[in-house]
Design an enzyme around this catalytic site. Structure first.
Site, mmCIF file in Angstrom:
data_model
loop_
_atom_site.group_PDB
_atom_site.id
_atom_site.type_symbol
_atom_site.label_atom_id
_atom_site.label_comp_id
_atom_site.label_asym_id
_atom_site.label_seq_id
_atom_site.Cartn_x
_atom_site.Cartn_y
_atom_site.Cartn_z
ATOM 1 N N HIS A 198 0.150 -27.874 4.485
ATOM 2 C CA HIS A 198 0.280 -27.991 5.943
ATOM 3 C C HIS A 198 -0.693 -27.055 6.674
ATOM 4 O O HIS A 198 -0.943 -25.930 6.238
ATOM 5 C CB HIS A 198 1.719 -27.691 6.379
ATOM 6 N N ASP A 232 7.476 -22.785 2.884
ATOM 7 C CA ASP A 232 8.471 -23.487 3.704
ATOM 8 C C ASP A 232 9.577 -24.107 2.853
ATOM 9 O O ASP A 232 10.129 -25.153 3.212
ATOM 10 C CB ASP A 232 7.793 -24.593 4.532
ATOM 11 N N ASP A 259 -0.575 -25.286 9.335
ATOM 12 C CA ASP A 259 -0.173 -23.946 9.792
ATOM 13 C C ASP A 259 -0.085 -22.958 8.621
ATOM 14 O O ASP A 259 0.272 -21.794 8.821
ATOM 15 C CB ASP A 259 1.144 -23.995 10.594
ATOM 16 N N HIS A 260 -0.443 -23.410 7.419
ATOM 17 C CA HIS A 260 -0.487 -22.526 6.235
ATOM 18 C C HIS A 260 -1.904 -22.397 5.667
ATOM 19 O O HIS A 260 -2.186 -21.440 4.964
ATOM 20 C CB HIS A 260 0.469 -23.041 5.149
ATOM 21 N N HIS A 262 9.846 -29.918 0.479
ATOM 22 C CA HIS A 262 9.218 -29.867 1.814
ATOM 23 C C HIS A 262 7.924 -30.677 1.772
ATOM 24 O O HIS A 262 7.681 -31.535 2.617
ATOM 25 C CB HIS A 262 8.958 -28.409 2.175
ATOM 26 N N HIS A 309 8.362 -18.470 8.030
ATOM 27 C CA HIS A 309 8.717 -18.648 9.448
ATOM 28 C C HIS A 309 9.875 -17.746 9.837
ATOM 29 O O HIS A 309 10.757 -17.477 9.023
ATOM 30 C CB HIS A 309 9.131 -20.100 9.737
ATOM 31 N N HIS A 334 1.349 -24.641 0.191
ATOM 32 C CA HIS A 334 1.334 -26.096 0.419
ATOM 33 C C HIS A 334 0.291 -26.435 1.469
ATOM 34 O O HIS A 334 -0.296 -25.550 2.079
ATOM 35 C CB HIS A 334 2.724 -26.627 0.764
HETATM 36 ZN ZN LIG Z 1 5.118 -26.753 5.909
#
Ligand SMILES: [Zn+2]
Length: 278
Positions: free
Chosen positions: A69, A151, A71-72, A128, A189, A67
């Site tokens: 985001h 996530d 942090d990915h 998400h 995570h 996805h």
């Molecule tokens: Zn995420």
């Protein structure tokens, strides 16, 4: 009941390694390798991936994204500057400057990599984010299935609903829960201990959950990841996969002073409660 670690040990005969490389505060960038070539899943930061690959003498050959985001995906441009490797990502999400480099995939698509030899099926798991996908490997060399779910599903928890509805997320979690029980679940995570604290509030009499609470705490004390988890383990201990369970619904009614008309309502109440649970 087998703990996630025991399931993981049962596939030690497999020559491939599935390594959670820590990044930021509590992210894991999963790296899969045949001992020479490696695939990185959701590299939010290039530095820990580079350092880990250098330490092992592995070469990056592909990147998988679940996805949009940061942090990915935040480390992808830097990794592509080192080597232009194929990148697979969700068909339904904009990835900004990365758009030109990403092969778009959606539910039902197959991703085939030569080395490491990986045959992956893409699952649509919105909730998400709107276009979130997961990658399912039906069997490694030892016959063990794996899923990279970003996530969506966490050990004892699930992702926040930033873009999707509770009904979408519940459908997505149902699809993941329907995978074979021995599927190794590679979440993005290390949220397990805080998720377990919440799970115990939703499912206080679950003996498997209480066992897992002690085991997970011991793992984290030693600095060991609690992942991968397995689908069978999550079905037993994850309250978000147990929204239809009478004991979970009774605990929600008691804690929130609200009646629980059905499974979707239970899921939505739980997800909302988790957002403000301390
Ligand atoms: Zn995420």
């Amino acid at each position: 009941m087998k703990s996630p670690l025991e399931y993981a040990r049962s596939s030690d005969t497999c020559a491939y390694e599935y390594v959670p490389v820590p990044a930021f505060e509590d992210n894991y960038i999963w790296v899969v390798s045949d001992g020479r070539n490696a695939v990185a899943v959701d590299p939010g930061d290039a530095a820990p991936v580079r350092a880990y690959l250098a330490k092992r003498g592995w070469r990056l050959v592909a990147i998988l994204l679940t996805h949009h985001h940061n942090d990915h995906v935040g480390g992808v441009a830097d990794l592509l500057a080192d080597a232009r490797v194929p990148v697979y990502g969700p068909a339904g999400e904009a990835l900004g400057p990365l758009d030109a480099f990403v092969t778009r995939v959606k539910g039902g698509d197959a991703v085939h990599l030569e080395a490491p030899a990986l045959d992956l099926t893409v699952l649509d798991v919105p909730g998400h984010t709107r276009g979130h996908i997961a990658y399912f490997q039906a069997a490694d060399a030892a016959g063990t299935p794996h899923v990279f779910c970003g996530d969506t599903l966490f050990a004892c928890g699930c992702g926040r609903l930033f873009e999707g509805t509770p009904a979408q997320m519940l459908d997505s979690l149902d699809a993941l829960a329907a995978l074979p029980g021995d599927t190794h679940v590679h979440c993005a995570h290390e949220y397990t201990l805080s998720n377990i604290r919440f799970a115990l509030a939703c499912d206080p009499d679950n003996a498997d959950l209480r066992d897992w609470s002690r085991e997970a705490a011991a793992l984290r004390e030693r600095g060991v990841p609690t992942l991968p988890t397995t689908i069978a383990h999550e079905r037993a201990v994850n309250p978000f996969l147990r929204a239809g369970d009478a004991a979970v619904q009774a605990a929600l009614t008691e804690a929130l002073h609200e009646s629980v008309p059905d499974r979707l309502a239970a899921f939505a109440m739980m997800r909302e409660w988790k957002n403000r649970f301390r």
